[in-house]
Design a protein around this motif. Structure first.
Motif, PDB file in Angstrom:
ATOM      1  N   MET A   1     -73.114 -61.957  44.487  1.00 18.40           N
ATOM      2  CA  MET A   1     -72.371 -63.423  44.270  1.00 18.40           C
ATOM      3  C   MET A   1     -73.145 -64.520  44.801  1.00 18.40           C
ATOM      4  O   MET A   1     -73.390 -65.282  44.123  1.00 18.40           O
ATOM      5  N   ILE A   2     -74.231 -64.005  45.982  1.00 18.92           N
ATOM      6  CA  ILE A   2     -75.071 -65.265  46.168  1.00 18.92           C
ATOM      7  C   ILE A   2     -75.991 -65.454  45.174  1.00 18.92           C
ATOM      8  O   ILE A   2     -76.519 -66.654  44.900  1.00 18.92           O
ATOM      9  N   THR A   3     -76.707 -64.415  44.528  1.00 17.39           N
ATOM     10  CA  THR A   3     -77.619 -64.551  43.549  1.00 17.39           C
ATOM     11  C   THR A   3     -77.119 -65.234  42.413  1.00 17.39           C
ATOM     12  O   THR A   3     -77.844 -66.212  41.795  1.00 17.39           O
ATOM     13  N   VAL A   4     -76.064 -65.011  42.021  1.00 14.45           N
ATOM     14  CA  VAL A   4     -75.200 -65.687  40.807  1.00 14.45           C
ATOM     15  C   VAL A   4     -74.978 -67.188  41.135  1.00 14.45           C
ATOM     16  O   VAL A   4     -75.337 -68.083  40.278  1.00 14.45           O
ATOM     17  N   LEU A   5     -74.302 -67.665  42.274  1.00 15.84           N
ATOM     18  CA  LEU A   5     -74.024 -68.815  42.503  1.00 15.84           C
ATOM     19  C   LEU A   5     -75.229 -69.535  42.702  1.00 15.84           C
ATOM     20  O   LEU A   5     -75.582 -70.575  42.385  1.00 15.84           O
ATOM     21  N   SER A   6     -76.318 -69.104  43.467  1.00 17.62           N
ATOM     22  CA  SER A   6     -77.799 -69.641  43.658  1.00 17.62           C
ATOM     23  C   SER A   6     -78.306 -70.104  42.408  1.00 17.62           C
ATOM     24  O   SER A   6     -78.924 -71.313  41.972  1.00 17.62           O
ATOM     25  N   GLY A   7     -78.487 -68.942  41.314  1.00 17.65           N
ATOM     26  CA  GLY A   7     -79.062 -69.357  40.154  1.00 17.65           C
ATOM     27  C   GLY A   7     -78.233 -70.513  39.256  1.00 17.65           C
ATOM     28  O   GLY A   7     -78.802 -71.225  38.750  1.00 17.65           O
ATOM     29  N   SER A   8     -76.911 -70.467  39.230  1.00 14.41           N
ATOM     30  CA  SER A   8     -76.035 -71.191  38.483  1.00 14.41           C
ATOM     31  C   SER A   8     -76.307 -72.673  38.946  1.00 14.41           C
ATOM     32  O   SER A   8     -76.590 -73.552  38.433  1.00 14.41           O
ATOM     33  N   LEU A   9     -76.225 -72.819  40.332  1.00 10.45           N
ATOM     34  CA  LEU A   9     -76.511 -74.347  40.988  1.00 10.45           C
ATOM     35  C   LEU A   9     -77.733 -74.849  40.816  1.00 10.45           C
ATOM     36  O   LEU A   9     -78.064 -75.962  40.881  1.00 10.45           O
ATOM     37  N   VAL A  27     -76.843 -71.201  52.464  1.00  9.95           N
ATOM     38  CA  VAL A  27     -76.019 -70.180  52.614  1.00  9.95           C
ATOM     39  C   VAL A  27     -76.845 -68.872  53.418  1.00  9.95           C
ATOM     40  O   VAL A  27     -77.846 -68.466  52.720  1.00  9.95           O
ATOM     41  N   ARG A  28     -76.412 -68.238  54.267  1.00  9.93           N
ATOM     42  CA  ARG A  28     -77.024 -67.156  54.620  1.00  9.93           C
ATOM     43  C   ARG A  28     -76.153 -66.000  54.841  1.00  9.93           C
ATOM     44  O   ARG A  28     -75.011 -65.869  54.776  1.00  9.93           O
ATOM     45  N   TYR A  29     -76.887 -64.639  54.470  1.00 11.56           N
ATOM     46  CA  TYR A  29     -76.127 -63.350  54.248  1.00 11.56           C
ATOM     47  C   TYR A  29     -75.320 -63.249  55.868  1.00 11.56           C
ATOM     48  O   TYR A  29     -75.919 -63.388  56.843  1.00 11.56           O
ATOM     49  N   PRO A  30     -74.138 -62.840  55.821  1.00 10.96           N
ATOM     50  CA  PRO A  30     -73.385 -62.444  56.764  1.00 10.96           C
ATOM     51  C   PRO A  30     -74.105 -61.262  57.592  1.00 10.96           C
ATOM     52  O   PRO A  30     -74.566 -60.230  56.891  1.00 10.96           O
TER      53      PRO A  30
END
Length: 280
Positions: A1-9, A27-30
């Motif tokens: 999810m983080i990868t997809v959101l980071s790439g999109s934004l 954003v940091r991983y939990p």
């Protein structure tokens, strides 16, 4: 999810210029409840392993993989790569000579982790009987499914100086000019079990049974059980396929409650018959 959101934004910032800043950079991983190292080194008790086998009994997709991991201490790629040609029922042994791994979205056979990982290990009567039952089960299923039973084939592809041994699955009614592969770990209909598909079993064990688990836990349990019960460390090294005995010592002989108690008993027994100032 983080990868997809980071790439999109990031794309929204440039080249689209919809926004000026990528908020995902903050954003940091939990923090996970258990690190991978902790999970790898988790010991599976006999009680917990029985719970796992009750959830995945004989005839289910992941039973054989779990049993092989528990009784041999092999790595997941080594277990999934086992074929019936690797089993010597007469000498009660299994030859570990390849792994199954994923490349370009398909499964392949590859070399073991190191040269010392190529090995032949002895297996118990219990595992021999389970393997015989598995082979019989597969033969019965092949007859039941008939032309719809899935058969695996191997095809060699040459990419530069590299040889890729790619696995293909087709209904057994088709004939292909490739070498047939008879895997030990299969589903009822003959489909192969892979390191990827085993992730489902790990999630079920973790979430449904509430056990901290991954496949490497079985390897660690196997090695620690042998060492706790007096197995020769060089034999354990060979069995696990380590190139150096120090790797076995550093990785698998961590302190356990049983080891701690036995250490005290060894010392006490050693001095028990000798003169001691406080001897009663």
């Amino acid at each position: 999810m983080i990868t997809v959101l980071s790439g999109s934004l990031k794309y929204a910032v440039h080249p689209c210029k919809f926004i000026k800043d990528n908020p995902m950079q903050y954003v940091r991983y939990p923090k996970y409840e258990h690190s991978k190292l902790e999970t790898n080194h988790k010991l599976i008790s006999n009680e917990d392993f029985n719970k796992i086998i009750d959830r995945f009994p004989f005839g289910s997709s992941f039973y054989m993989s779990l049993v092989l991991g528990y009784y041999t201490g092999c790595r997941i790629g080594e277990v999934m790569g086992l074929t019936w040609d690797d089993v010597d029922f007469n000498n009660s042994s299994i030859c570990i000579n390849k792994i199954m791994y994923k490349r370009d979205k398909s499964m392949c056979f590859g070399s073991t982790k190191t040269l010392s990982s190529v090995r032949t290990i002895k297996i118990s009567k219990t595992l021999i009987n389970i393997l015989k039952a598995q082979k019989k089960w597969q033969i019965e299923n092949r007859m039941k499914y008939g032309s719809h039973y899935t058969q695996q084939y191997i095809k060699e592809e040459h990419i530069g100086n590299e040889v890729i041994k790619r696995l293909y699955s087709f209904p057994s009614s088709f004939e292909f000019p490739f070498e047939k592969v008879n895997l030990i770990n299969t589903k009822e209909n003959g489909e192969m079990i892979t390191p990827d598909s085993f992730k489902y079993a790990s999630r079920v064990i973790h979430n449904d049974l509430g056990l901290t688990f991954n496949f490497h836990s079985l390897r660690h349990t196997h090695a620690t059980t042998l060492i706790e019960n007096g197995a020769n460390i060089k034999d354990v090294q060979t069995r696990l396929g380590h190139s150096k005995v120090q790797t076995t010592l550093d990785t698998y002989t961590h302190a356990t409650e049983k080891m701690a108690e036995e250490t005290v008993e060894i010392f006490d027994k050693a001095i028990n018959d000798d003169c001691c100032p406080n001897k009663i």
